[in-house]
Design a protein around this motif. Structure first.
Motif, mmCIF file in Angstrom:
data_model
loop_
_atom_site.group_PDB
_atom_site.id
_atom_site.type_symbol
_atom_site.label_atom_id
_atom_site.label_comp_id
_atom_site.label_asym_id
_atom_site.label_seq_id
_atom_site.Cartn_x
_atom_site.Cartn_y
_atom_site.Cartn_z
ATOM 1 N N UNK A 163 0.841 -1.200 0.000
ATOM 2 C CA UNK A 163 0.000 0.000 0.000
ATOM 3 C C UNK A 163 0.875 1.249 0.000
ATOM 4 N N UNK A 164 1.925 1.228 0.795
ATOM 5 C CA UNK A 164 2.850 2.370 0.864
ATOM 6 C C UNK A 164 3.514 2.618 -0.491
ATOM 7 N N UNK A 165 3.938 1.549 -1.161
ATOM 8 C CA UNK A 165 4.585 1.690 -2.480
ATOM 9 C C UNK A 165 3.585 2.191 -3.522
ATOM 10 N N UNK A 166 2.365 1.684 -3.467
ATOM 11 C CA UNK A 166 1.338 2.139 -4.416
ATOM 12 C C UNK A 166 1.035 3.615 -4.201
ATOM 13 N N UNK A 167 0.962 4.024 -2.954
ATOM 14 C CA UNK A 167 0.728 5.430 -2.628
ATOM 15 C C UNK A 167 1.873 6.301 -3.158
ATOM 16 N N UNK A 168 3.083 5.860 -2.937
ATOM 17 C CA UNK A 168 4.268 6.585 -3.389
ATOM 18 C C UNK A 168 4.253 6.753 -4.918
ATOM 19 N N UNK A 169 3.921 5.685 -5.622
ATOM 20 C CA UNK A 169 3.832 5.750 -7.077
ATOM 21 C C UNK A 169 2.714 6.665 -7.543
ATOM 22 N N UNK A 170 1.561 6.570 -6.905
ATOM 23 C CA UNK A 170 0.415 7.420 -7.266
ATOM 24 C C UNK A 170 0.731 8.889 -7.047
ATOM 25 N N UNK A 171 1.336 9.200 -5.924
ATOM 26 C CA UNK A 171 1.685 10.589 -5.631
ATOM 27 C C UNK A 171 2.673 11.141 -6.651
ATOM 28 N N UNK A 172 3.674 10.351 -7.006
ATOM 29 C CA UNK A 172 4.672 10.837 -7.966
ATOM 30 C C UNK A 172 4.043 11.085 -9.332
ATOM 31 N N UNK A 173 3.113 10.235 -9.727
ATOM 32 C CA UNK A 173 2.439 10.420 -11.023
ATOM 33 C C UNK A 173 1.487 11.610 -10.996
ATOM 34 N N UNK A 174 0.749 11.777 -9.898
ATOM 35 C CA UNK A 174 -0.165 12.916 -9.783
ATOM 36 C C UNK A 174 0.570 14.246 -9.748
ATOM 37 N N UNK A 175 1.746 14.261 -9.135
ATOM 38 C CA UNK A 175 2.531 15.498 -9.119
ATOM 39 C C UNK A 175 3.012 15.850 -10.511
ATOM 40 N N UNK A 176 3.326 14.847 -11.308
ATOM 41 C CA UNK A 176 3.788 15.079 -12.682
ATOM 42 C C UNK A 176 2.615 15.468 -13.589
ATOM 43 N N UNK A 177 1.490 14.770 -13.452
ATOM 44 C CA UNK A 177 0.321 15.003 -14.299
ATOM 45 C C UNK A 177 -0.909 15.281 -13.433
ATOM 46 N N UNK A 178 -1.040 16.497 -12.900
ATOM 47 C CA UNK A 178 -2.175 16.804 -12.018
ATOM 48 C C UNK A 178 -3.526 16.702 -12.720
ATOM 49 N N UNK A 179 -3.555 16.817 -14.038
ATOM 50 C CA UNK A 179 -4.829 16.688 -14.757
ATOM 51 C C UNK A 179 -5.399 15.277 -14.672
ATOM 52 N N UNK A 180 -4.589 14.341 -14.254
ATOM 53 C CA UNK A 180 -5.054 12.964 -14.127
ATOM 54 C C UNK A 180 -5.785 12.734 -12.802
ATOM 55 N N UNK A 181 -6.034 13.821 -12.066
ATOM 56 C CA UNK A 181 -6.696 13.673 -10.772
ATOM 57 C C UNK A 181 -8.062 13.011 -10.889
ATOM 58 N N UNK A 182 -8.697 13.136 -12.047
ATOM 59 C CA UNK A 182 -10.003 12.496 -12.234
ATOM 60 C C UNK A 182 -9.885 10.977 -12.125
ATOM 61 N N UNK A 183 -8.703 10.447 -12.357
ATOM 62 C CA UNK A 183 -8.495 9.002 -12.240
ATOM 63 C C UNK A 183 -8.584 8.538 -10.793
ATOM 64 N N UNK A 184 -8.597 9.478 -9.864
ATOM 65 C CA UNK A 184 -8.764 9.106 -8.459
ATOM 66 C C UNK A 184 -10.119 8.444 -8.217
ATOM 67 N N UNK A 185 -11.056 8.620 -9.130
ATOM 68 C CA UNK A 185 -12.356 7.980 -8.980
ATOM 69 C C UNK A 185 -12.212 6.463 -8.874
ATOM 70 N N UNK A 186 -11.129 5.924 -9.444
ATOM 71 C CA UNK A 186 -10.889 4.484 -9.329
ATOM 72 C C UNK A 186 -10.663 4.082 -7.878
ATOM 73 N N UNK A 187 -10.315 5.058 -7.052
ATOM 74 C CA UNK A 187 -10.036 4.779 -5.641
ATOM 75 C C UNK A 187 -11.249 5.000 -4.751
ATOM 76 N N UNK A 188 -12.349 5.462 -5.311
ATOM 77 C CA UNK A 188 -13.531 5.699 -4.481
ATOM 78 C C UNK A 188 -13.955 4.404 -3.800
ATOM 79 N N UNK A 189 -14.564 4.557 -2.667
ATOM 80 C CA UNK A 189 -14.970 3.439 -1.809
ATOM 81 C C UNK A 189 -13.771 2.696 -1.255
#
Length: 158
Positions: A108-134
């Motif tokens: 979980x920690x590694x997945x979070x680290x990867x997600x954060x690094x990608x979101x910082x690079x491409x903030x427009x991809x924030x809509x993909x966070x919907x995959x994390x809902x629930x």
């Protein structure tokens, strides 16, 4: 974290994916779909398009091949490579670092680290966070998500 703020397992995954036949097949299919759109739009060269038009053409082409054989094969290959690289990284950490958490915690920690690094690079991809809902989001991901959404002066969520 590795070069450019990305975790090593994510960089290794990118390198592994780029060298697969599935990636090449997907790119070929995507290229063909874009070429078809260019022909239908009576545009001779992709480079003649504005950046916004290029993005639109790529989105349409991706949607056109979504669910196809090349897309499905690539999706499976990406999942496999990400899983392998993350598991190798976590296993190495368990052996070398003697962490306090469990293997699941480290994943979980590694997945979070990867997600954060990608979101910082491409903030427009924030809509993909919907995959994390629930799913419970960690504090760091919630903070970045709020920052990205609150910086949107238009008020839309996409």
């Amino acid at each position: 974290m590795a070069a450019k703020g990305y975790p090593k397992w994510l960089l290794d995954s990118k390198e592994g994916i780029n060298s697969t036949k599935e990636w090449n097949a997907f790119l070929h299919e995507l290229h063909d779909a874009i070429q078809q759109q260019l022909t239908e739009s009576h545009v001779q060269y992709f480079s003649d398009l504005s950046e916004a038009e290029k993005e639109l053409f790529i989105q349409r082409a991706t949607k056109a091949i979504d669910g196809g054989t090349a897309y499905s094969s690539l999706y499976k290959k990406v999942s496999l490579i990400l899983d392998q690289n993350m598991n190798e990284d976590v296993s190495r950490a368990l052996l070398e670092d003697a962490p306090f958490g469990t293997k699941s915690d480290l994943i979980v920690e590694r997945a979070e680290e990867g997600s954060l690094s990608l979101l910082k690079k491409w903030p427009d991809m924030k809509a993909k966070l919907y995959h994390c809902l629930n799913q419970p989001l960690t504090v760091q991901i919630r903070q970045l998500a709020w920052k990205l959404y609150l910086s949107n002066t238009k008020g839309n969520i996409n």
